[in-house]
Design a protein around this motif. Structure first.
Motif, PDB file in Angstrom:
ATOM      1  N   GLY A  64     -54.289 -56.059-117.036  1.00  0.00           N
ATOM      2  CA  GLY A  64     -53.671 -55.053-117.879  1.00  0.00           C
ATOM      3  C   GLY A  64     -53.380 -53.729-117.213  1.00  0.00           C
ATOM      4  O   GLY A  64     -52.753 -52.854-117.814  1.00  0.00           O
ATOM      5  N   GLY A  65     -53.842 -53.530-115.968  1.00  0.00           N
ATOM      6  CA  GLY A  65     -53.628 -52.270-115.258  1.00  0.00           C
ATOM      7  C   GLY A  65     -52.594 -52.403-114.156  1.00  0.00           C
ATOM      8  O   GLY A  65     -52.420 -53.485-113.570  1.00  0.00           O
ATOM      9  N   LEU A  66     -51.886 -51.328-113.854  1.00  0.00           N
ATOM     10  CA  LEU A  66     -50.895 -51.343-112.780  1.00  0.00           C
ATOM     11  C   LEU A  66     -51.522 -51.728-111.450  1.00  0.00           C
ATOM     12  O   LEU A  66     -52.653 -51.349-111.134  1.00  0.00           O
ATOM     13  CB  LEU A  66     -50.256 -49.954-112.636  1.00  0.00           C
ATOM     14  N   CYS A  67     -50.780 -52.480-110.648  1.00  0.00           N
ATOM     15  CA  CYS A  67     -51.226 -52.802-109.287  1.00  0.00           C
ATOM     16  C   CYS A  67     -49.999 -52.928-108.396  1.00  0.00           C
ATOM     17  O   CYS A  67     -48.869 -52.695-108.836  1.00  0.00           O
ATOM     18  CB  CYS A  67     -52.070 -54.081-109.270  1.00  0.00           C
ATOM     19  N   SER A  68     -50.220 -53.274-107.132  1.00  0.00           N
ATOM     20  CA  SER A  68     -49.131 -53.436-106.162  1.00  0.00           C
ATOM     21  C   SER A  68     -48.239 -52.194-106.130  1.00  0.00           C
ATOM     22  O   SER A  68     -46.999 -52.289-106.194  1.00  0.00           O
ATOM     23  CB  SER A  68     -48.298 -54.686-106.485  1.00  0.00           C
ATOM     24  N   ARG A  96     -53.581 -46.202-103.272  1.00  0.00           N
ATOM     25  CA  ARG A  96     -52.835 -47.434-103.052  1.00  0.00           C
ATOM     26  C   ARG A  96     -53.572 -48.587-103.726  1.00  0.00           C
ATOM     27  O   ARG A  96     -54.730 -48.873-103.402  1.00  0.00           O
ATOM     28  CB  ARG A  96     -52.682 -47.717-101.556  1.00  0.00           C
ATOM     29  N   LEU A  97     -52.890 -49.209-104.674  1.00  0.00           N
ATOM     30  CA  LEU A  97     -53.443 -50.354-105.397  1.00  0.00           C
ATOM     31  C   LEU A  97     -52.769 -51.617-104.881  1.00  0.00           C
ATOM     32  O   LEU A  97     -51.536 -51.749-104.958  1.00  0.00           O
ATOM     33  CB  LEU A  97     -53.206 -50.190-106.905  1.00  0.00           C
ATOM     34  N   GLY A  98     -53.570 -52.530-104.342  1.00  0.00           N
ATOM     35  CA  GLY A  98     -53.034 -53.728-103.713  1.00  0.00           C
ATOM     36  C   GLY A  98     -52.623 -54.804-104.701  1.00  0.00           C
ATOM     37  O   GLY A  98     -52.487 -54.576-105.906  1.00  0.00           O
ATOM     38  N   ASP A  99     -52.459 -56.011-104.168  1.00  0.00           N
ATOM     39  CA  ASP A  99     -52.042 -57.162-104.967  1.00  0.00           C
ATOM     40  C   ASP A  99     -53.261 -57.905-105.510  1.00  0.00           C
ATOM     41  O   ASP A  99     -54.350 -57.842-104.923  1.00  0.00           O
ATOM     42  CB  ASP A  99     -51.208 -58.120-104.116  1.00  0.00           C
ATOM     43  N   PRO A 100     -53.096 -58.634-106.617  1.00  0.00           N
ATOM     44  CA  PRO A 100     -54.204 -59.458-107.120  1.00  0.00           C
ATOM     45  C   PRO A 100     -54.659 -60.459-106.062  1.00  0.00           C
ATOM     46  O   PRO A 100     -53.836 -61.141-105.442  1.00  0.00           O
ATOM     47  CB  PRO A 100     -53.582 -60.160-108.333  1.00  0.00           C
ATOM     48  N   ALA A 101     -55.967 -60.525-105.847  1.00  0.00           N
ATOM     49  CA  ALA A 101     -56.506 -61.426-104.825  1.00  0.00           C
ATOM     50  C   ALA A 101     -56.784 -62.816-105.367  1.00  0.00           C
ATOM     51  O   ALA A 101     -57.122 -63.724-104.601  1.00  0.00           O
ATOM     52  CB  ALA A 101     -57.791 -60.835-104.239  1.00  0.00           C
ATOM     53  N   GLY A 102     -56.662 -63.002-106.671  1.00  0.00           N
ATOM     54  CA  GLY A 102     -56.942 -64.297-107.278  1.00  0.00           C
ATOM     55  C   GLY A 102     -57.819 -64.132-108.492  1.00  0.00           C
ATOM     56  O   GLY A 102     -58.409 -63.067-108.709  1.00  0.00           O
ATOM     57  N   PRO A 103     -57.938 -65.168-109.312  1.00  0.00           N
ATOM     58  CA  PRO A 103     -58.737 -65.094-110.540  1.00  0.00           C
ATOM     59  C   PRO A 103     -60.172 -64.628-110.275  1.00  0.00           C
ATOM     60  O   PRO A 103     -60.860 -65.194-109.427  1.00  0.00           O
ATOM     61  CB  PRO A 103     -58.705 -66.538-111.065  1.00  0.00           C
ATOM     62  N   GLY A 104     -60.569 -63.555-110.965  1.00  0.00           N
ATOM     63  CA  GLY A 104     -61.926 -63.058-110.839  1.00  0.00           C
ATOM     64  C   GLY A 104     -62.238 -62.346-109.541  1.00  0.00           C
ATOM     65  O   GLY A 104     -63.391 -62.002-109.281  1.00  0.00           O
ATOM     66  N   ARG A 105     -61.228 -62.057-108.723  1.00  0.00           N
ATOM     67  CA  ARG A 105     -61.477 -61.462-107.404  1.00  0.00           C
ATOM     68  C   ARG A 105     -60.927 -60.048-107.260  1.00  0.00           C
ATOM     69  O   ARG A 105     -61.045 -59.442-106.206  1.00  0.00           O
ATOM     70  CB  ARG A 105     -60.880 -62.360-106.316  1.00  0.00           C
ATOM     71  N   GLY A 106     -60.327 -59.514-108.299  1.00  0.00           N
ATOM     72  CA  GLY A 106     -59.828 -58.146-108.234  1.00  0.00           C
ATOM     73  C   GLY A 106     -58.597 -58.016-107.364  1.00  0.00           C
ATOM     74  O   GLY A 106     -57.846 -58.971-107.153  1.00  0.00           O
TER      75      GLY A 106
END
Length: 227
Positions: A64-68, A96-106
């Motif tokens: 739900g929060g901005l990333c990338s 700098r907010l990176g990309d999702p690393a995968g389910p449950g990994r932030g």
């Protein structure tokens, strides 16, 4: 510093970049409008769209929060200089907010860079940090000995939870129970932080400032001196 603050800033992602203005009460509210969409949160690393997520083609989200993306903004931070009085400082922040690393990994990255502009000089945290506590401690160590930041992070009445803290806004203020907070000496034994935690006044952002500010001195509380 009281009331609603307006911080000039910039938002950048793979779709482009635009100037924005962040509004904040200095405690638990941050809001802005990006590409016509209203965002709000209590921390810059968790800005969510008000009224639900817009189409993903406009932004990237994680939980739900901005990333990338890159968020940049400037906050006024006064500095008290012995013999010269109060000097107007500006804290330039880049998150700098990176990309999702995968389910449950932030996210695969989240880095904060802060630069204090003061009297024509720049003081930048020497390593990329993941919270304002360490970033501002780093800057304070670089300032001349006679100069001390005047913000909640450097206040005698503020402390963090032993359970940890996030990027920002998790700083507890104890200005309404100063005498009791003065007796805090850690998280165990007589006078521990848990004895006063339930009576904290409010949570604040590290860069906020109220009229009851006092420089943090020899009393270390739970979190220790600054820095």
């Amino acid at each position: 510093m009281t009331g609603l603050q307006r911080w000039p800033g910039r938002y950048t992602d793979r779709h482009g970049s635009e100037d924005v203005v962040f509004e904040s009460d200095g405690r638990k509210l941050i809001r802005t409008t990006i590409r016509g969409v209203r965002f709000e949160s209590d921390s810059m690393d968790d800005l969510g769209a008000v009224g639900g997520e817009p189409p993903e083609r406009m932004f990237s989200f994680f939980d739900g929060g901005l990333c990338s993306c890159l968020l940049e903004w400037e906050v006024p931070v006064p500095v008290e200089v012995r013999g010269r009085g109060m000097r107007p400082g500006v804290l330039r922040c880049a998150l700098r907010l990176g990309d999702p690393a995968g389910p449950g990994r932030g996210l695969d990255a989240e880095t904060l860079t802060t630069t204090l502009l003061l009297d024509g000089h720049e003081f930048r945290n020497t390593e990329e940090q993941d919270d304002f506590e360490r970033a501002l401690q780093d800057i304070q160590r670089q300032l001349p000995r006679a100069a001390r930041m005047k913000a909640c992070i450097a206040c005698a009445w503020s402390d963090y939870s032993p359970y940890g803290n996030g990027l920002m806004a998790g700083l507890a203020c104890f200005r309404d129970i100063k005498d009791r907070y003065r007796r805090v000496e850690g998280k165990r034994g007589p006078g521990n932080i848990f004895d006063v935690w339930e009576d904290l006044t409010e949570y604040v952002q590290e860069t906020w400032l109220c009229p009851e500010f006092e420089h943090r001195g020899t009393h270390e509380g739970y979190r220790g001196p600054f820095p």
